[in-house]
Design an enzyme around this catalytic site. Structure first.
Site, PDB file in Angstrom:
ATOM      1  N   CYS A  26     -97.729   5.961  30.804  1.00  0.00           N
ATOM      2  CA  CYS A  26     -96.507   6.377  30.112  1.00  0.00           C
ATOM      3  C   CYS A  26     -96.524   7.870  29.835  1.00  0.00           C
ATOM      4  CB  CYS A  26     -96.370   5.647  28.765  1.00  0.00           C
ATOM      5  SG  CYS A  26     -96.359   3.846  28.878  1.00  0.00           S
ATOM      6  N   ASP A 463     -87.072  50.008  31.408  1.00  0.00           N
ATOM      7  CA  ASP A 463     -85.691  49.566  31.597  1.00  0.00           C
ATOM      8  C   ASP A 463     -84.796  50.170  30.512  1.00  0.00           C
ATOM      9  OD1 ASP A 463     -83.838  47.352  32.889  1.00  0.00           O
ATOM     10  OD2 ASP A 463     -83.569  47.230  30.719  1.00  0.00           O
TER      11      ASP A 463
END
Length: 514
Positions: A26, A463
């Site tokens: 499971c 940037d």
């Protein structure tokens, strides 16, 4: 053990729980009553649980868990191998092909995968094929013989045996189970990146599939659910993809991001739609054998196997980022379906606006891309492969000569295979190779590392948007000082970039308006 007892869904895909008395495995969040600890066994992959003789739980669908985030967060041999297996390399080229891509012997790869995952590359690939088969069995009316070969099985016999071993039901029983209205979670699962699968979340309703009437095995349109670990902020993810979309290759249409895909058996088109508890995915494929590869690339594009809780916990610890993270948690890094394509686009975007970059890319596509037929929208081409771009005339490029040299040098290295920007690429080696090319500064190298290679710690302090955000937040503004401050955000600096960009008003930060 605590994760199982508390049914904590955050750990789904990280590991699997098997019960020796029922021979069932499971996901940690399975809704059934947890077994006695003495009867539990833990496995790092669905394939390992299957090899140990356990079958998938019909209630929680462990094979439909989101992929493990660790394969996208790491750059070691095992992680690179797992990304390539998810991309179908073993099915196409076998284990020797996987070894050749990684630069190791087959014995070394098998030994390391077995040591960490309890299963070798063939077993991991088989688990992926089994889940692809389950998708087609439960959500199409294709004959079983066509399902078998579409899922990548070499024979009907191996298909039947694998499905029965993995799911505890024959292919016909799986299809009949859906027809009788059994649990809806048994529908619309799609292969993930950990030797298990990622599909509809447990308890969700079924996805629908429409295969063309009378169509051969080679074509089909499928509607699927792609799960993710909550939370997920779609704003920057889809906003970035839509704002930078290359005309003809990508588009935003009726609330969904659409683009063309270059796949091993022919072109495809994908439509991805952000929804509250999953990503709606509609795939139109030339050949259904490309299903698992297409899904893997879409999950990579949207960074769906990320662990947002782990990421945000680290970033939230910095008081400067706390409010940004709490406002819209769960930001993902928008990636790409093709590393070479993104690198070319990164060069086209050097020192120009987003609109100019799109224009340059659209011209390349019109001149060198392969035409596609999009009956549902305005897509016209595949982005050109590096080999096709080696034929371009540099003098026809409407930008400075130095950038023409940058582009043609990059294309030559990509076409020759000298630089590998695929999901299995070596991050640091590739960085060094890119940095050695003319015109490749830190911004271009780190942007490619972040969005093409998928390095979660890539950082772009030079940037302009990042520097503007730093200034507004009172962070250091020089690249070196900002990089020093950002060491506290490791290993998630690429995600910090998304939060910093979000302080601006650029369209990449917002979902497009209808």
């Amino acid at each position: 053990m605590r994760a199982v007892q508390s049914k904590d869904a955050r750990f789904d895909g990280w590991f699997f729980t098997a019960v020796i008395t029922t021979r069932i495995y499971c996901r940690p969040s399975c809704p059934v009553v947890p077994p006695k600890p003495a009867n539990m066994r833990f496995y790092p992959s669905a394939a390992a649980a299957q090899q140990a003789g356990f079958r998938a739980c019909k209630r929680c669908r462990p094979d439909a868990s989101p992929g493990s985030p660790q394969w996208n967060d790491r750059a070691d041999l095992v992680a690179r191998a797992m990304r390539l297996i998810a991309d179908g390399v073993v099915d196409r080229d076998g284990v020797p092909g996987l070894a050749a891509r990684l630069g190791y012997s087959t014995r070394q790869i098998e030994r390391q995968l077995l040591a960490e995952l309890g299963a070798g590359p063939l077993a991991l690939a088989r688990a992926q094929r089994a889940q692809t088969a389950r998708v087609l069995i439960e959500t199409t009316a294709l004959p079983m013989s066509e399902v078998a070969f579409a899922a990548g099985f070499a024979s009907i016999r191996s298909f039947n045996e694998t499905v029965r071993v993995v799911f505890g039901l024959s292919p016909t029983e799986l299809r009949n189970r859906v027809a009788r209205g059994r649990p809806a979670a048994a529908v619309a699962a799609v292969p993930g990146g950990s030797g298990s699968a990622a599909g509809s979340t447990a308890g969700s309703t079924a996805g629908s599939v429409a295969t063309s009437t009378g169509a051969p095995l080679a074509s089909g349109t499928l509607s699927l659910r792609l799960p993710f670990r909550a939370p997920l902020c779609p704003d920057n993810l889809f906003g970035h993809l839509a704002a930078t979309a290359v005309p003809g290759v990508e588009e935003w249409r009726h609330g969904a991001y659409r683009r063309t895909l270059r796949l091993p058996h022919g072109p495809g088109i994908v439509e991805l739609r952000p929804l509250p508890d999953h990503i709606g995915c509609q795939l139109t494929l030339t050949d259904l054998r490309d299903l698992s590869i297409a899904i893997s690339r879409c999950r990579w594009l949207l960074d769906l196997d990320a662990d947002p809780v782990a990421v945000d916990d680290v970033l939230r610890a910095d008081p400067v980022l706390t409010e940004l993270v709490d406002k819209l948690p769960g930001r993902r890094v928008p990636r790409t379906v093709d590393g070479a394509e993104f690198a070319v686009r990164a060069v086209l975007g050097q020192q120009v606006s987003t609109a100019a970059a799109r224009t340059h890319a659209a011209r390349l596509v019109a001149a060198h891309g392969e035409p596609v037929n999009d009956q549902g929208g305005g897509l016209t081409h595949l982005f050109p492969e590096p080999a096709a771009l080696t034929e371009l005339d540099p003098d026809a490029l409407a930008f400075p000569r130095s950038r023409r040299t940058t582009l043609t040098t990059l294309v030559a290295n990509l076409a020759s295979g000298e630089i590998d920007l695929g999901v299995g690429g070596d991050w640091e080696r590739t960085r060094a190779q890119l940095a050695a090319l003319p015109g490749f500064g830190p911004w271009t190298v780190e942007t490619i590392a972040m969005r093409a290679l998928g390095d979660p710690d890539a950082f772009v302090p030079t940037d302009l948007g990042i520097r503007a955000a730093a200034r507004a937040l009172g962070l250091p503004t020089t690249p070196r000082a900002l990089a020093d401050h950002a060491t506290a955000w490791r290993p998630w600096r690429a995600y910090a970039v998304q939060y910093l960009w979000a302080t601006g008003t650029h369209p990449i930060n917002y979902l497009p308006t209808p």
